[in-house]
Design an enzyme around this catalytic site. Structure first.
Site, mmCIF file in Angstrom:
data_model
loop_
_atom_site.group_PDB
_atom_site.id
_atom_site.type_symbol
_atom_site.label_atom_id
_atom_site.label_comp_id
_atom_site.label_asym_id
_atom_site.label_seq_id
_atom_site.Cartn_x
_atom_site.Cartn_y
_atom_site.Cartn_z
ATOM 1 N N THR A 159 0.678 46.594 -42.544
ATOM 2 C CA THR A 159 0.693 47.719 -41.609
ATOM 3 C C THR A 159 1.006 47.268 -40.176
ATOM 4 O O THR A 159 0.646 46.162 -39.791
ATOM 5 C CB THR A 159 -0.723 48.340 -41.636
ATOM 6 N N ARG A 211 -0.639 57.666 -53.470
ATOM 7 C CA ARG A 211 -1.799 57.063 -52.808
ATOM 8 C C ARG A 211 -1.647 57.119 -51.294
ATOM 9 O O ARG A 211 -0.618 56.749 -50.745
ATOM 10 C CB ARG A 211 -1.948 55.602 -53.245
ATOM 11 N N GLY A 239 -3.333 55.655 -47.828
ATOM 12 C CA GLY A 239 -4.255 54.638 -47.329
ATOM 13 C C GLY A 239 -4.928 55.088 -46.046
ATOM 14 O O GLY A 239 -4.947 56.283 -45.720
ATOM 15 N N ASP A 240 -5.467 54.133 -45.305
ATOM 16 C CA ASP A 240 -6.240 54.481 -44.111
ATOM 17 C C ASP A 240 -5.358 54.781 -42.890
ATOM 18 O O ASP A 240 -5.775 55.501 -41.987
ATOM 19 C CB ASP A 240 -7.224 53.357 -43.761
ATOM 20 N N THR A 265 -5.530 47.418 -39.914
ATOM 21 C CA THR A 265 -4.684 46.898 -40.986
ATOM 22 C C THR A 265 -5.564 46.156 -41.968
ATOM 23 O O THR A 265 -6.492 45.455 -41.556
ATOM 24 C CB THR A 265 -3.593 45.959 -40.448
ATOM 25 N N GLY A 266 -5.280 46.321 -43.250
ATOM 26 C CA GLY A 266 -6.086 45.621 -44.247
ATOM 27 C C GLY A 266 -6.148 46.402 -45.533
ATOM 28 O O GLY A 266 -5.291 47.250 -45.795
ATOM 29 N N GLY A 314 -6.844 49.144 -47.199
ATOM 30 C CA GLY A 314 -7.069 50.475 -46.651
ATOM 31 C C GLY A 314 -8.279 51.205 -47.205
ATOM 32 O O GLY A 314 -8.971 51.912 -46.469
#
Lengths: 341, 341
Positions: A207, A235, A237-238, A258-259, A261
């Site tokens: 990200t 899907r 994500g965050d 970032t990571g 999510g």
């Protein structure tokens, strides 16, 4: 017996306290007339180990980060808004095929790029986001348009694409986003799904994001991503979720994450950092570190955040191998870092 | 001269403080062996004014709420989990055409029902959600399956539908969800978009939700909605967003929201209530009221929340005309309320 000196101190003390209180509150309430602008960006926590990253790769990533810093800082230097600055910086990172956002995005299980992005304005707490778009060239621009031209915050899928077209944004075929490196990455995951756990760095939580403080003292944040490589179609994500991967509030801070999510959603990471400042009196650094190095590590969630407060103080904690990141402040010099603490 | 009594107090005081501290912390950390289960539900803040609601309408809404309370409480009474209880209660409300979720959902601009739902487990902070599904009969069941069978939290659109089919969930045509009343409502909005502001109650923020505490002391939350009537296709509201419309954490509370979703996203309402408890030491009632009657009113956002903590204390503040709501606790009697404070 009473000492005259101590008597004077006793008279002075309440006045000093009143003065301190007034000064403290003035600092909290009045907006500084002109602040030094600051821009902080990240290119994802999906960083290869030091031994895996070639000198050429290192240079290319730093060049990409620098280009984004320069683009965003040009906006701030000319008195532009933090919202325009984070949009400009993220657009550059979306266009760079090295990063997992826009061109070069990680692919879903079916080999399709599905892109998510969000922006948030710390002055108004207005926000816009898109999720699962497949044809909008710059998802961050679509997120801006959702904020500015609809009564909504988040549009997904074909509805988001139809809106982006109606807003006049450039549209491309999905093939535009797909790089050979991402195709190979997906193939590796599909060939050996069990290897996924062993491949944290390359499973593409790369990200990108930016947080900025402008001359008027306003904060903004933007995040953009292709999401998790090999994800199920649909899907989200965050990154496009306000309070999970993106947050901005002049009263506390601007955040881009970032990571992995799903952990950032389940722990409301971006908002929890702001809430620790608002309700717990933490500094930007203490709040960010508590969540990334405390809460997330305990939960087993890998990743990083960049956080900036309205005094220009920032924090970039990561619990991953490294974090592609950069910042530019009053010296006007773009700084980048990858593995170094 | 020193009084022996005061000397003894001085010796006792530190020990008393230590005792108080230990007792306080023990209360926070140990899980009660068997708690009285509690279930709180809502059927949305989109309540007609008292004069508009006929006695028959009043009775029908209360019957619908009671049916959901009985279904959810049966799970809790038999020792079932709070997660199963909120899912059961929300499923009943989804099946009831009176409420804006499942059958009877508000329609988007194109006359299509696009449904959102989320569940969250306070014991593990696991969560699942679906957004923009058009054919899954019970979106809350799809949200549960996302939580239990995928590494993801949120699936949207056709990807979510394909997953629901693969998980064996019943699928229906979109027409199943559409009622004559919702068709009429949409027509009114399309005929006179400017009337929208004058129609807050019927513009369908009639989201449904449930929060529960089970015998093991675990909290859970679930929310389900058709979203805003006349919304743009692809619009995702706060209901399926963890930290916006839905939240559960045994350490603080379980939350389900209803109202003008965009405000609940921009102010991270569900998580902010939990954060005021976690970082600001607020009670469940103080935290919920601060956000709904303070933050949201100041921002101009209409709506309500139901919030439950792990001692069974709950709060149901609303800044709207009313809130369709119900609760059932140790007396085993279903209580309902609409306009009454």
């Amino acid at each position: 017996m009473r000492c005259p000196r101590s008597g004077r101190s006793r008279l002075l003390l309440p006045w000093l306290l009143v003065l301190l209180f007034v000064a403290g509150n003035a600092g909290c309430r009045t907006r500084p007339i002109a602040v030094e602008p600051v821009l902080v960006i990240h290119g994802g926590a999906g960083v290869p180990s030091k031994s895996e990253l070639t000198p050429e790769g290192d240079r290319a990533y730093r060049e990409g980060l620098t280009e984004a810093l320069v683009a965003g800082h040009a906006v701030l230097r000319q008195g532009g808004s933090s919202l325009d600055a984070v949009t400009a910086a993220v657009r550059v990172l979306e266009d760079n095929p090295l990063f997992n956002a826009g061109r070069g995005a990680a692919l879903n299980r079916d080999g399709v790029a599905e892109l998510d992005s969000a922006v948030m304005d710390g002055a108004t707490l207005k926000a816009g986001a898109v999720a699962g778009v497949r044809t909008v060239r710059n998802p961050v621009d679509a997120a801006r348009k959702v904020m500015e031209r609809t009564p909504h915050v988040l549009l997904a899928g074909s509805g988001a694409e139809a809106f982006a077209v109606s807003a006049g944004l450039p549209v491309v075929s999905n093939a535009y986003f797909i790089t050979e490196a991402r195709r190979r990455q997906l193939q590796e995951i599909l060939d050996a799904p069990s290897r996924r756990a062993a491949l944290p760095a390359s499973v593409g939580f790369g990200t990108v994001g930016a947080v900025a403080l402008d001359r008027s003292g306003h904060l903004a944040a933007a995040t953009s991503t292709g999401g998790l490589a090999g994800k199920l179609p649909g899907r989200i994500g965050d990154s496009p979720l306000i309070g999970s991967g993106t947050w901005a509030d002049d009263a506390t801070c601007a955040v881009s994450s970032t990571g992995q999510g799903e952990f950032f959603i389940r722990y409301a990471v971006a908002h929890d950092i702001a809430a620790r400042m608002a309700h717990g009196g933490r500094s930007v650094d203490a709040a960010a570190r508590e969540v990334v190095l405390g809460t997330l590590v305990k939960a087993g969630g890998e990743g990083a955040v960049i956080v900036l407060d309205r005094r220009g103080r920032f924090s970039m904690p990561y619990n991953s191998e490294g974090l592609f990141r950069g910042w530019i402040g009053s010296d006007g010099i773009p700084h980048t870092a990858i593995h170094e603490r």
